[in-house]
Design a protein around this motif. Sequence first.
Motif, PDB file in Angstrom:
ATOM      1  N   ASN A 217      24.937 -50.448  29.175  1.00 22.73           N
ATOM      2  CA  ASN A 217      25.324 -49.310  28.335  1.00 22.73           C
ATOM      3  C   ASN A 217      24.397 -48.122  28.580  1.00 22.73           C
ATOM      4  O   ASN A 217      24.860 -46.969  28.695  1.00 22.73           O
ATOM      5  N   LEU A 218      23.104 -48.388  28.706  1.00 19.59           N
ATOM      6  CA  LEU A 218      22.151 -47.326  29.020  1.00 19.59           C
ATOM      7  C   LEU A 218      22.450 -46.716  30.386  1.00 19.59           C
ATOM      8  O   LEU A 218      22.409 -45.497  30.561  1.00 19.59           O
ATOM      9  N   ASP A 226      24.627 -38.039  29.927  1.00 15.27           N
ATOM     10  CA  ASP A 226      24.839 -37.814  28.497  1.00 15.27           C
ATOM     11  C   ASP A 226      23.473 -37.810  27.807  1.00 15.27           C
ATOM     12  O   ASP A 226      23.054 -38.796  27.186  1.00 15.27           O
ATOM     13  N   THR A 227      22.771 -36.697  27.929  1.00 16.45           N
ATOM     14  CA  THR A 227      21.396 -36.636  27.437  1.00 16.45           C
ATOM     15  C   THR A 227      21.317 -36.717  25.917  1.00 16.45           C
ATOM     16  O   THR A 227      20.339 -37.236  25.365  1.00 16.45           O
ATOM     17  N   ALA A 228      22.320 -36.229  25.219  1.00 16.45           N
ATOM     18  CA  ALA A 228      22.308 -36.282  23.752  1.00 16.45           C
ATOM     19  C   ALA A 228      22.308 -37.728  23.268  1.00 16.45           C
ATOM     20  O   ALA A 228      21.545 -38.101  22.363  1.00 16.45           O
ATOM     21  N   SER A 229      23.150 -38.563  23.872  1.00 16.88           N
ATOM     22  CA  SER A 229      23.207 -39.972  23.492  1.00 16.88           C
ATOM     23  C   SER A 229      21.925 -40.699  23.874  1.00 16.88           C
ATOM     24  O   SER A 229      21.424 -41.551  23.126  1.00 16.88           O
ATOM     25  N   LEU A 230      21.360 -40.354  25.035  1.00 18.50           N
ATOM     26  CA  LEU A 230      20.127 -40.984  25.469  1.00 18.50           C
ATOM     27  C   LEU A 230      18.978 -40.666  24.517  1.00 18.50           C
ATOM     28  O   LEU A 230      18.215 -41.555  24.122  1.00 18.50           O
ATOM     29  N   LEU A 231      18.862 -39.409  24.122  1.00 23.36           N
ATOM     30  CA  LEU A 231      17.786 -39.020  23.215  1.00 23.36           C
ATOM     31  C   LEU A 231      17.895 -39.744  21.881  1.00 23.36           C
ATOM     32  O   LEU A 231      16.890 -40.110  21.271  1.00 23.36           O
ATOM     33  N   ASP A 258      10.861 -33.174  30.613  1.00 22.91           N
ATOM     34  CA  ASP A 258      10.470 -33.735  31.910  1.00 22.91           C
ATOM     35  C   ASP A 258      11.342 -34.936  32.251  1.00 22.91           C
ATOM     36  O   ASP A 258      11.784 -35.099  33.395  1.00 22.91           O
ATOM     37  N   LEU A 259      11.572 -35.789  31.257  1.00 28.17           N
ATOM     38  CA  LEU A 259      12.427 -36.964  31.470  1.00 28.17           C
ATOM     39  C   LEU A 259      13.857 -36.538  31.783  1.00 28.17           C
ATOM     40  O   LEU A 259      14.463 -37.017  32.749  1.00 28.17           O
ATOM     41  N   LYS A 264      18.975 -35.087  35.197  1.00 27.34           N
ATOM     42  CA  LYS A 264      19.861 -33.979  35.582  1.00 27.34           C
ATOM     43  C   LYS A 264      19.724 -33.587  37.048  1.00 27.34           C
ATOM     44  O   LYS A 264      20.585 -32.893  37.582  1.00 27.34           O
ATOM     45  N   ASP A 265      18.649 -34.018  37.692  1.00 24.12           N
ATOM     46  CA  ASP A 265      18.336 -33.581  39.052  1.00 24.12           C
ATOM     47  C   ASP A 265      19.361 -34.148  40.047  1.00 24.12           C
ATOM     48  O   ASP A 265      19.453 -35.359  40.250  1.00 24.12           O
TER      49      ASP A 265
END
Length: 329
Positions: A217-218, A226-231, A258-259, A264-265
Amino acid sequence: MKKTILSLLSIMMLSCQGQTNTAYQMKISEAENIKNNNKNNGAIFSPNDDKNMIEIKQKDYNLYTGSSNCQFEILVDDVPPFVGFWGKATEKGTGFAGAIPINSCLLKSGTHSITVKIYPRYGKSQLEYMSAFYFDAYYRKVHTLDEEFEVQLYRLESPTKSGGATGLQGFPYFEMKSEIVADLPFEIEGWRSSVNLKEEQENGHDLKKELQKTYQNLWDIINKKDTASLLKIISEREDLLAEAFYFTPKEKEEALQDLLSIIKDDTYELAPFSQEAKMYFYGYGKMVTLLDLEREGVIRFVNKKDPKETISLEFRFHRKKTNEELKVI
């Protein structure tokens, strides 16, 4: 080059190909033996000296380590503050030297255990001539390198045989133990009251299957960027680290960015999630993670232009209450 992100606050350490000789669990030196200088295997131990402890409210505890001709891992209250030193980097006897911050393992004031596990270097079955390890325990005022605000607590080092200085030659495995008394301005719950996951596994729960599903899932969330869900998922861990290392809100936000910049890179692509991994329990069974055979996190980014350059993310999980889902800690 391979990098493993241990804590998601941009604490990055090198992680190399690893192979451990865990078939031998011979405890050569226990804590009571270590306290006798150059006796009972000769390990040197000096406890905290309260007379030398100066009044610093925000203490940053560290272990400055040095090794030669060996692989090793460090556990503070049974939690590794960094990945350890493994693999082909040790093949020719290369050593490791550097300061390792340990506040995130301490959680509160009091006495804490430190265990060092020393293995033969990569490709060897026994420790050799001049195989050795030491660390200096110290604290300093947070966010400063000024020696005026640094207090040395003690040194722990592996024994040497008088005259020949043969170190740990001939041992298949060597373990050292000590303690550190920490004085901290915080008390963090963390995983201290969490469910014992190792006991769950031993009592028939298929924890690995659950852990693989959680990791998948991660992986999906990160793959979608999906950075919002990860945060949201890692918020408890981020809060713990920010408090343990005295981050200001600005520093915490910068570390998070930084993470996210790695995710996103577009220079990197997410490697397929491998189901071939081993479970590692930490925190006396209250935390669990998946690591591959090289002791790296199973979520891995590969540089599109240089596949030898990889970045791994390691996530550790706990369960706050029975029947709740696993959560990043």
